[in-house]
Scaffold this motif. Structure first.
Motif, PDB file in Angstrom:
ATOM      1  N   ASP A  60       0.915  -1.313   0.149  1.00 35.42           N
ATOM      2  CA  ASP A  60       0.352   0.268   0.157  1.00 35.42           C
ATOM      3  C   ASP A  60       0.684   1.177   0.018  1.00 35.42           C
ATOM      4  O   ASP A  60       1.948   1.470   1.004  1.00 35.42           O
ATOM      5  N   LEU A  61       1.391   1.918  -0.655  1.00 36.54           N
ATOM      6  CA  LEU A  61       2.129   3.383  -1.595  1.00 36.54           C
ATOM      7  C   LEU A  61       2.000   3.901  -0.531  1.00 36.54           C
ATOM      8  O   LEU A  61       2.977   4.396   0.402  1.00 36.54           O
ATOM      9  N   LEU A  62       0.705   4.578  -0.413  1.00 40.36           N
ATOM     10  CA  LEU A  62       0.967   6.148   0.676  1.00 40.36           C
ATOM     11  C   LEU A  62       0.532   5.720   2.277  1.00 40.36           C
ATOM     12  O   LEU A  62       1.731   6.109   2.693  1.00 40.36           O
ATOM     13  N   PRO A  63      -0.254   4.681   2.897  1.00 42.74           N
ATOM     14  CA  PRO A  63       0.069   4.941   3.460  1.00 42.74           C
ATOM     15  C   PRO A  63       1.205   3.946   4.824  1.00 42.74           C
ATOM     16  O   PRO A  63       2.036   5.013   5.583  1.00 42.74           O
ATOM     17  N   ARG A 158     -12.840   2.041  -0.232  1.00 43.16           N
ATOM     18  CA  ARG A 158     -11.413   2.385   1.161  1.00 43.16           C
ATOM     19  C   ARG A 158     -10.856   1.707   0.512  1.00 43.16           C
ATOM     20  O   ARG A 158      -9.651   1.326   1.442  1.00 43.16           O
ATOM     21  N   THR A 159     -10.465   0.600  -0.094  1.00 45.13           N
ATOM     22  CA  THR A 159      -9.642   0.079  -0.625  1.00 45.13           C
ATOM     23  C   THR A 159      -9.339   0.042  -1.791  1.00 45.13           C
ATOM     24  O   THR A 159      -7.570  -0.770  -2.079  1.00 45.13           O
ATOM     25  N   SER A 160      -9.509   0.843  -2.814  1.00 40.08           N
ATOM     26  CA  SER A 160      -9.107   0.588  -4.283  1.00 40.08           C
ATOM     27  C   SER A 160      -9.240   1.860  -5.066  1.00 40.08           C
ATOM     28  O   SER A 160      -9.957   2.527  -5.064  1.00 40.08           O
ATOM     29  N   SER A 162      -9.181   2.035  -7.702  1.00 39.62           N
ATOM     30  CA  SER A 162     -10.673   2.463  -9.141  1.00 39.62           C
ATOM     31  C   SER A 162     -12.392   2.265  -8.561  1.00 39.62           C
ATOM     32  O   SER A 162     -13.390   3.402  -8.878  1.00 39.62           O
ATOM     33  N   GLY A 163     -12.088   1.818  -6.799  1.00 40.80           N
ATOM     34  CA  GLY A 163     -13.607   1.310  -6.337  1.00 40.80           C
ATOM     35  C   GLY A 163     -13.874   3.176  -5.724  1.00 40.80           C
ATOM     36  O   GLY A 163     -14.782   3.502  -5.886  1.00 40.80           O
ATOM     37  N   LEU A 164     -12.488   3.760  -5.469  1.00 36.25           N
ATOM     38  CA  LEU A 164     -12.461   5.479  -4.975  1.00 36.25           C
ATOM     39  C   LEU A 164     -13.345   6.023  -6.699  1.00 36.25           C
ATOM     40  O   LEU A 164     -14.271   6.989  -6.177  1.00 36.25           O
ATOM     41  N   ALA A 165     -12.903   6.237  -7.447  1.00 35.73           N
ATOM     42  CA  ALA A 165     -12.837   6.705  -8.391  1.00 35.73           C
ATOM     43  C   ALA A 165     -14.451   6.404  -8.977  1.00 35.73           C
ATOM     44  O   ALA A 165     -15.044   7.217  -9.440  1.00 35.73           O
ATOM     45  N   VAL A 192     -18.505  -6.746  -4.255  1.00 38.69           N
ATOM     46  CA  VAL A 192     -17.755  -5.804  -3.748  1.00 38.69           C
ATOM     47  C   VAL A 192     -16.501  -6.468  -3.302  1.00 38.69           C
ATOM     48  O   VAL A 192     -16.571  -7.049  -2.280  1.00 38.69           O
ATOM     49  N   THR A 193     -15.432  -6.208  -3.744  1.00 36.97           N
ATOM     50  CA  THR A 193     -13.862  -6.503  -3.924  1.00 36.97           C
ATOM     51  C   THR A 193     -13.470  -5.809  -3.691  1.00 36.97           C
ATOM     52  O   THR A 193     -12.972  -4.560  -3.160  1.00 36.97           O
ATOM     53  N   LYS A 194     -11.738  -6.401  -2.350  1.00 31.84           N
ATOM     54  CA  LYS A 194     -11.444  -5.067  -2.001  1.00 31.84           C
ATOM     55  C   LYS A 194     -10.528  -4.753  -3.971  1.00 31.84           C
ATOM     56  O   LYS A 194     -10.053  -3.507  -3.354  1.00 31.84           O
TER      57      LYS A 194
END
Length: 328
Positions: A60-63, A158-160, A162-165, A192-194
């Motif tokens: 997880d890049l930013l975290p 919350r984890t993806s 593309s999901g945020l997009a 809904v997948t991670k």
């Protein structure tokens, strides 16, 4: 120890020392450095000119960068999106990229002096014409379709990325009515997948009729499989634009090498690897240099996009709307 033995050991050690190379440590998402991602080919191409060793550290890049702070081993981070760069910028961990961004082939203007784009795409719902004979012609049509019309696989915002997009896409079209739209869409959502790969795997196996992906996804099927049945549904309301970026760490202990990599990102060598390694649009490559499969793609006429400030301000409330709707 006698002098002849010392001399012999010194001669043995010399070739090893001569082979030592500076190391450029690049933090990247898991997909990027995987065998099917663009990382390996980029590593090979860069090492051919840098006289260095490029090493990826994935996760997880930013975290990870936020957790490590100025003690990070990273020299470069790659894979940031505009939906998270506000948080990244606030860490103070990054230095200006100092690259010329004229001539970019993005559908929006770009003037960020810290985060450098390397590829982009539009979010889209992808389907197979062998199984979906009547795809939605608009986002409104998807929302208004009967509950059993489609089985859609999406990703968790919350984890993806593309999901945020996706939730920002819905927000950009429907504004204050986004919560109501999610209630209409909820019965059509199969799972809904991670992350993206899990959702696309379900689609590829025929377990989902449609999957949240990108307008460039059909290019993979055209080029790698010779299959032209996979399409992206293009909506007149517009499609949300997402760009991935790279940034140099201010605390890098190999600043000249990091600068060399930043310059390499917009080179034709790097950019020409993006279409068929990351299956996305390169940030600086003329359309006539794209592989033929990309030139066959249908692309949206209207681009929807939030700058990092707006995306940051909308993110939490948009996620809350999504969670509330899907729990009902």
């Amino acid at each position: 120890m006698n002098r002849s033995l010392i001399l012999a050991l010194g001669l043995l050690a010399t070739p090893v020392m001569a082979q030592d190379k500076p190391v450029l440590t690049v933090y990247a998402p898991d997909y990027f450095a995987s065998e099917w991602g663009p990382g390996p080919a980029i590593e090979t191409a860069f090492e051919a000119i840098c006289e260095c060793d490029l090493e990826y550290k994935t996760g997880d890049l930013l975290p990870r960068l936020m957790l490590e702070g100025d003690k990070t081993d990273a020299d470069v981070g790659i894979g940031f999106t505009t939906d998270e760069t506000r948080r990244a910028r606030e860490t103070g961990l990054f230095a200006p990229h100092e690259q010329d961004v004229t001539g970019l082939t993005l559908p929006v203007e770009w003037d960020d002096d810290v985060f450098l784009p390397f590829n982009w795409g539009h979010t889209a719902f992808v389907y197979d014409t062998d199984y979906v004979s009547d795809p939605p012609a608009s986002f409104d049509a998807l929302v208004d379709a009967p509950e059993d019309a489609y089985r859609i696989a999406i990703q968790d915002p919350r984890t993806s990325i593309s999901g945020l997009a996706l939730i920002l896409w819905v927000k950009s079209i429907y504004g204050d009515e986004a919560g109501d739209v999610w209630e209409e869409l909820a019965p059509k959502i199969l799972t809904v997948t991670k992350g993206w790969s899990e959702a696309y795997g379900l689609f590829s196996e025929g377990e989902a009729d449609m999957v949240l992906s990108f307008t460039t996804s059909p290019a993979y099927h055209i080029i790698a499989e010779g299959d032209e049945t996979v399409k992206a549904a293009i909506f007149p309301e517009g499609h949300y634009f997402m760009v991935e970026q790279v940034a140099k760490l201010a605390g890098t202990d190999v600043p000249e090498l990091a600068d060399q990599f930043m310059g390499f990102v917009l080179s034709e060598t790097f950019q020409s690897l993006i279409p068929e390694a990351n299956w996305s649009m390169p940030a600086k490559l003329p359309a006539d240099r794209l592989p033929e499969g990309f030139q066959q793609l249908e692309m949206p006429e209207k681009v929807l996009f939030y700058d990092e400030e707006t995306a940051f301000e909308l993110r939490d409330a948009a996620i809350d709307e999504w969670v509330a709707a899907l729990r009902r």
